[in-house]
Design an enzyme around this catalytic site. Structure first.
Site, PDB file in Angstrom:
ATOM      1  N   GLU A  28      -2.284   7.393   7.446  1.00 49.64           N
ATOM      2  CA  GLU A  28      -2.837   8.359   6.509  1.00 49.64           C
ATOM      3  C   GLU A  28      -4.011   9.112   7.125  1.00 49.64           C
ATOM      4  OE1 GLU A  28      -3.602   5.807   3.117  1.00 49.64           O
ATOM      5  OE2 GLU A  28      -5.652   5.464   3.720  1.00 49.64           O
TER       6      GLU A  28
ATOM      7  N   ARG B  64      -6.596  -8.502  -9.042  1.00 52.87           N
ATOM      8  CA  ARG B  64      -7.304  -9.777  -9.199  1.00 52.87           C
ATOM      9  C   ARG B  64      -8.751  -9.474  -9.563  1.00 52.87           C
ATOM     10  NH1 ARG B  64     -10.286  -9.234  -4.349  1.00 52.87           N
ATOM     11  NH2 ARG B  64      -9.038  -8.243  -2.731  1.00 52.87           N
TER      12      ARG B  64
ATOM     13  N   HIS C 213     -14.685  -2.437   7.910  1.00 58.69           N
ATOM     14  CA  HIS C 213     -13.950  -2.102   6.690  1.00 58.69           C
ATOM     15  C   HIS C 213     -14.091  -3.171   5.620  1.00 58.69           C
ATOM     16  CE1 HIS C 213     -12.260   1.252   8.773  1.00 58.69           C
ATOM     17  NE2 HIS C 213     -11.677   0.482   9.661  1.00 58.69           N
TER      18      HIS C 213
ATOM     19  N   LYS D 212       0.824  -1.201   0.000  1.00 63.93           N
ATOM     20  CA  LYS D 212       0.000   0.000   0.000  1.00 63.93           C
ATOM     21  C   LYS D 212       0.863   1.258   0.000  1.00 63.93           C
ATOM     22  CE  LYS D 212      -3.796  -2.145   2.483  1.00 63.93           C
ATOM     23  NZ  LYS D 212      -5.080  -2.232   1.816  1.00 63.93           N
TER      24      LYS D 212
HETATM   25  P1  ADP Z   1     -12.869  -7.363  -2.155  1.00 65.81           P
HETATM   26  O1  ADP Z   1     -12.083  -6.081  -2.201  1.00 65.81           O
HETATM   27  O2  ADP Z   1     -13.059  -8.051  -3.450  1.00 65.81           O
HETATM   28  O3  ADP Z   1     -14.088  -7.246  -1.320  1.00 65.81           O
HETATM   29  P2  ADP Z   1     -11.671  -8.539   0.095  1.00 65.81           P
HETATM   30  O4  ADP Z   1     -10.582  -7.602   0.449  1.00 65.81           O
HETATM   31  O5  ADP Z   1     -12.900  -8.572   0.923  1.00 65.81           O
HETATM   32  O6  ADP Z   1     -11.976  -8.361  -1.426  1.00 65.81           O
HETATM   33  O7  ADP Z   1     -11.079  -9.982   0.005  1.00 65.81           O
HETATM   34  C1  ADP Z   1     -11.620 -10.973  -0.858  1.00 65.81           C
HETATM   35  C2  ADP Z   1     -11.404 -12.312  -0.288  1.00 65.81           C
HETATM   36  O8  ADP Z   1     -10.043 -12.557  -0.110  1.00 65.81           O
HETATM   37  C3  ADP Z   1     -12.045 -12.492   1.056  1.00 65.81           C
HETATM   38  O9  ADP Z   1     -12.491 -13.818   1.110  1.00 65.81           O
HETATM   39  C4  ADP Z   1     -10.923 -12.235   2.026  1.00 65.81           C
HETATM   40  O10 ADP Z   1     -11.106 -12.937   3.241  1.00 65.81           O
HETATM   41  C5  ADP Z   1      -9.755 -12.770   1.246  1.00 65.81           C
HETATM   42  N1  ADP Z   1      -8.533 -12.020   1.501  1.00 65.81           N
HETATM   43  C6  ADP Z   1      -8.320 -10.704   1.333  1.00 65.81           C
HETATM   44  N2  ADP Z   1      -7.057 -10.391   1.586  1.00 65.81           N
HETATM   45  C7  ADP Z   1      -6.450 -11.536   1.947  1.00 65.81           C
HETATM   46  C8  ADP Z   1      -5.120 -11.883   2.318  1.00 65.81           C
HETATM   47  N3  ADP Z   1      -4.166 -10.984   2.390  1.00 65.81           N
HETATM   48  N4  ADP Z   1      -4.853 -13.152   2.600  1.00 65.81           N
HETATM   49  C9  ADP Z   1      -5.814 -14.096   2.520  1.00 65.81           C
HETATM   50  N5  ADP Z   1      -7.079 -13.838   2.163  1.00 65.81           N
HETATM   51  C10 ADP Z   1      -7.397 -12.586   1.885  1.00 65.81           C
HETATM   52  P1  ADP Z   2      -8.207  -3.535   2.252  1.00 67.56           P
HETATM   53  O1  ADP Z   2      -6.958  -3.920   1.563  1.00 67.56           O
HETATM   54  O2  ADP Z   2      -8.362  -4.209   3.545  1.00 67.56           O
HETATM   55  O3  ADP Z   2      -9.375  -3.633   1.340  1.00 67.56           O
HETATM   56  P2  ADP Z   2      -8.324  -0.645   1.905  1.00 67.56           P
HETATM   57  O4  ADP Z   2      -7.124   0.206   1.965  1.00 67.56           O
HETATM   58  O5  ADP Z   2      -8.872  -0.923   0.568  1.00 67.56           O
HETATM   59  O6  ADP Z   2      -8.006  -1.998   2.653  1.00 67.56           O
HETATM   60  O7  ADP Z   2      -9.455  -0.024   2.832  1.00 67.56           O
HETATM   61  C1  ADP Z   2     -10.635  -0.745   3.152  1.00 67.56           C
HETATM   62  C2  ADP Z   2     -11.741   0.206   3.596  1.00 67.56           C
HETATM   63  O8  ADP Z   2     -11.314   1.034   4.689  1.00 67.56           O
HETATM   64  C3  ADP Z   2     -12.189   1.195   2.549  1.00 67.56           C
HETATM   65  O9  ADP Z   2     -13.174   0.656   1.732  1.00 67.56           O
HETATM   66  C4  ADP Z   2     -12.709   2.355   3.382  1.00 67.56           C
HETATM   67  O10 ADP Z   2     -13.997   2.084   3.846  1.00 67.56           O
HETATM   68  C5  ADP Z   2     -11.818   2.354   4.585  1.00 67.56           C
HETATM   69  N1  ADP Z   2     -10.692   3.301   4.435  1.00 67.56           N
HETATM   70  C6  ADP Z   2      -9.505   3.056   3.882  1.00 67.56           C
HETATM   71  N2  ADP Z   2      -8.704   4.149   3.912  1.00 67.56           N
HETATM   72  C7  ADP Z   2      -9.416   5.120   4.530  1.00 67.56           C
HETATM   73  C8  ADP Z   2      -9.151   6.484   4.900  1.00 67.56           C
HETATM   74  N3  ADP Z   2      -7.986   7.053   4.671  1.00 67.56           N
HETATM   75  N4  ADP Z   2     -10.121   7.185   5.517  1.00 67.56           N
HETATM   76  C9  ADP Z   2     -11.304   6.607   5.791  1.00 67.56           C
HETATM   77  N5  ADP Z   2     -11.615   5.344   5.490  1.00 67.56           N
HETATM   78  C10 ADP Z   2     -10.684   4.587   4.865  1.00 67.56           C
HETATM   79 MG    MG Z   3      -9.514  -2.678  -0.370  1.00 63.54          MG
END
Ligand code: ADP
Ligand code: ADP
Ligand code: MG
Length: 707
Positions: free
Chosen positions: A231, A324, A266, A147
């Site tokens: 952030e 993906r 989240h 990230k």
């Molecule tokens: P999306 O952004 O498509 O909603 P998620 O972040 O919720 O995706 O993750 C999609 C799937 O992958 C979920 O089943 C989650 O538990 C799994 N997942 C996400 N990140 C990881 C990770 N780093 N390692 C293993 N499983 C993960």
């Molecule tokens: P992940 O890899 O677990 O999906 P993300 O970075 O995509 O993590 O963040 C997941 C969720 O967290 C976002 O969909 C949003 O709701 C919240 N989020 C992420 N960054 C911020 C931020 N800077 N301020 C507020 N909410 C955030």
């Molecule tokens: Mg995300």
């Protein structure tokens, strides 16, 4: 949905087996499209089935993998070629999976999402083993996998990023200084994070170190890495993401955007396309920036560029790119009429994207609106805590052109605590957003799941939430609308009446000894075969706090007729019958007909009636409790779900205050703190660190403080 043309130039040009080569797919196949004939699906559940469906449709042989707890799962059974990996965590064993793919003569590997899908080492090893990794080049995964690093690349490419510190200095004091510079509230994020894990909001300097430690601990457990970034926390954000696709010929398109703002922890629950109330200029800008993001890392295949949209200022910022296919890709399939797994296969084969940007936009102009609801085994009333267990009963809405169900389970399957608790995805579409929401609600009312607790009832309430209907979505929606989303409605007496009738008829047909069935009471005035029974029933409120039990008396008055008395009211001469094959109890009351799905699991009842689920428990009459010697468990703190004990925070003989942490458990990769319900003294720590406990197992026994 429109089927794909299989472009003439891929057809049987090459033979099935490829010679091992160590060059990356991007250069090796750019000019020689090659039809894939066999693919190994390195995933489980609904995504494995989803990929298998498209692959089979195009005549590609699929090989599936499973683990011991998954041996009888639907995805494992879906292909004649299915290999057992054994250990539950083996889906992560990339080396072994590559070896199996080679042994099976597979040409490519589809990683689905989660597990290995965003692992650049795995993608690279696939490629080096001469297999086609159905996903982007490993270099792009690596660039976007962090990230922090990805934000540097984006900034260079002119894509706006959230202000924050993404550097290498991990000294806690230094990070705290950075937080002060950014200005509270800030968000701590695991640089390697995903799935909403390893993330904590910090509201003020006082809680900085606590939150940092907690984020690090979760990140270490989930990703084996604890590097953090800090952030700016956007206080009223929307999550808007763009589906992009790129081929090996330099083409890159945006297949519209998805709003995924309705989230808990989240993590997304509802996803829709197009994003509601979005200015057209902003929409075009988002697509443009998403394509720029993909092109900056020489992307290929399906990817999602996630943005955070600041509702206060109207600005948007790059959050991350998921390299993906995503869980919510069906929403995009609904509004474009395209099969994205098919697109992935075309790109992997070296083909060109099937549509241009202009064609996609024309397509979307006619397709209306789509929404996906993720159906999870979890309890919304207990902070969306995951649940698991056997699916005792499962009835899904009818699939049509505009109602799609992507599921990984059927009735009788076990939702395992080893994996993500998503049971299915329900995707609907309609000409307008309002029509789509309406359809979602109607479909959810037909959706019956008994066994694990699900979020279905919760999503139904989302569908009638006025601000959601008006499109005023934001990631804090659920918290801000608590009172309306978690109402405390008393159950109607007819629910109890139906439960008691179901029990009466069921026990009359089976007549085993059942201490719950209540005493057979006097039946004066009726023939000797007409019995009366009394049932003590209690509503199981979703928040775990028990209500009052209610006594319901059923008096049979003729072969299919009953009088039911609740409190002081008697419903007279209800004709009722229970169909064992459909588990449907149909009763004609004096004022109405009720059709109820009646499911019993020992002392627990699940009823589906008029589009709602009800959960009741039978309370044993005192005489039966005595006779069976039932132990008093009121002074034990029980495991709320199947779990592993991570930490024990108290010791035997120690005094505890109400709300004080007793033990920390882990279930489905989530940590939960179990707190003391009362002031008291710990009598016994029943389970120690590392113990695996079933739901309902006592964790700590304690003596309540005398007052
Ligand atoms: P999306 O952004 O498509 O909603 P998620 O972040 O919720 O995706 O993750 C999609 C799937 O992958 C979920 O089943 C989650 O538990 C799994 N997942 C996400 N990140 C990881 C990770 N780093 N390692 C293993 N499983 C993960
Ligand atoms: P992940 O890899 O677990 O999906 P993300 O970075 O995509 O993590 O963040 C997941 C969720 O967290 C976002 O969909 C949003 O709701 C919240 N989020 C992420 N960054 C911020 C931020 N800077 N301020 C507020 N909410 C955030
Ligand atoms: Mg995300």
């Amino acid at each position: 949905m429109r089927a794909f043309r299989r472009s003439g130039n891929f057809s049987r040009l090459l033979t099935a087996t490829s010679t091992p080569h160590s060059r990356s797919v991007s250069t090796a196949t750019a000019s020689t499209p090659k039809a894939l004939t066999s693919v190994l699906i390195a995933n489980r559940g609904e995504i494995a089935l989803r990929v298998g469906r498209t692959a089979s449709e195009y005549g590609i042989k699929t090989t599936t993998l499973y683990t011991d707890p998954d041996a009888k799962s639907q995805h494992a059974l879906s292909s004649p070629y299915a290999l057992n990996l054994g250990d539950p965590s083996a889906y992560l064993d990339g080396g072994r999976i590559i070896k199996i793919a080679k042994q099976q003569g597979c040409e490519g590997i589809h990683p689905g999402y989660g597990f290995l899908s965003e692992n650049p080492v795995f993608a690279r090893e696939c490629t080096e083993a001469g297999l086609i990794f159905i996903g982007p080049p490993w270099e792009a995964i690596e660039a976007m996998g962090s990230k922090s690093k990805s934000k540097e690349i984006m900034t260079a490419a002119g894509v706006p990023c959230i202000p924050g510190y993404h550097g290498e200095n991990q000294d806690p004091e230094y990070l705290k200084d950075q937080a002060a510079k950014i200005g509270y509230p800030v968000l701590l994020k695991a640089v390697k994070g995903g799935g909403g894990k390893g993330m904590r909001i910090v509201n003020n300097p006082e809680e900085f170190f606590d939150q940092l430690n907690s984020a690090k601990s979760e990140a270490r457990n989930s990703f084996g890495d604890e590097v953090m970034l800090v952030e700016k926390y956007i206080t009223t954000p929307r999550h808007i993401e763009v589906q992009v696709f790129a081929d090996k010929h330099g083409n890159c398109v945006a297949l519209g955007e998805r709003d995924c703002s309705i989230q808990r922890r989240h993590q997304k629950i509802l996803e829709e396309s197009p994003a509601p109330n979005l200015n057209e200029e902003v929409r075009q800008d988002l697509w443009e920036k998403a394509r720029a993001a993909a092109l900056a890392v020489n992307y290929e295949g399906a990817g999602t560029v996630e943005f955070i949209f600041d509702n206060d200022t109207g600005e948007f910022f790059f959050m991350e790119m998921n390299t993906r296919l995503q869980v919510e890709h069906p929403v995009t399939e609904m509004v474009t009429g395209e099969d994205l797994v098919r697109w992935q296969l075309i790109v992997a084969e070296g083909g060109r994207l099937p549509l241009t940007q202009k064609e996609i936009e024309e397509r979307m102009a006619t397709k209306g609106h789509a929404i996906e609801a993720r159906i999870y085994a979890e309890n919304p009333d207990m902070n969306f805590m995951p649940d698991s267990g056997k699916l005792l009963h499962l009835r899904t809405p009818k699939s049509t052109e505009s109602v799609r169900i992507d599921a990984g389970f059927i009735a009788g399957d076990e939702v395992s605590s080893h994996y993500d608790p998503m049971i299915a995805k329900l995707i609907v579409s309609g000409p307008t957003r309002e029509a789509a929401i309406q359809k979602l609600r109607a479909a959810l009312e037909e959706y019956e799941v008994a066994g694990p607790i699900t979020n279905i009832e919760f999503i139904k309430r989302m569908c009638v939430s006025p601000d959601f209907i008006s499109g005023a979505v934001e990631t804090g929606y659920i918290e801000k609308h608590r009172p309306e989303l978690f109402p405390n409605e008393p159950l109607s007496p007819e629910v109890f009446a139906q439960a008691a009738l179901g029990l009466f008829i069921e026990s009359a047909s089976k007549s085993p000894f059942n201490p719950f069935s209540g005493a057979v009471t006097a039946s004066a005035g009726f023939g000797p075969s007409y019995q009366a029974r009394e049932f003590n029933l209690i509503n199981i409120p979703a928040d775990g706090k028990e209500g009052e039990s209610l006594s319901v008396k059923v008096q049979q008055v003729s072969p299919q007729q009953y009088d039911v008395t609740i409190n002081d009211h008697t419903y007279r001469s209800i004709s009722a019958s229970l169909s064992p094959s459909t588990a449907t109890l149909t009763s004609f009351y004096p004022h109405t007909r009720l059709s109820t799905t009646f499911i019993r699991d020992e002392d627990r009842l699940t009823l589906f009636q008029q589009g709602r689920q009800y959960r009741l428990r039978m309370v044993m009459p005192k005489w039966a409790e005595k006779a069976l010697g039932v132990k008093d468990v009121t002074h034990s703190v029980l495991a709320p779900m199947p779990c592993k004990v991570l930490r024990v925070e108290v010791s035997e003989g120690g005094a505890v205050k109400e709300g004080q942490p007793l033990v920390v458990i882990e279930s489905m990769k989530m940590e939960t703190v179990i707190r003391s319900p009362k002031d008291g003294v710990v009598e016994r720590v029943v389970h120690g660190v590392g113990d695996i406990c079933k739901a309902g197992t006592p964790l700590v026994e304690f003596k309540e403080e005398e007052t």
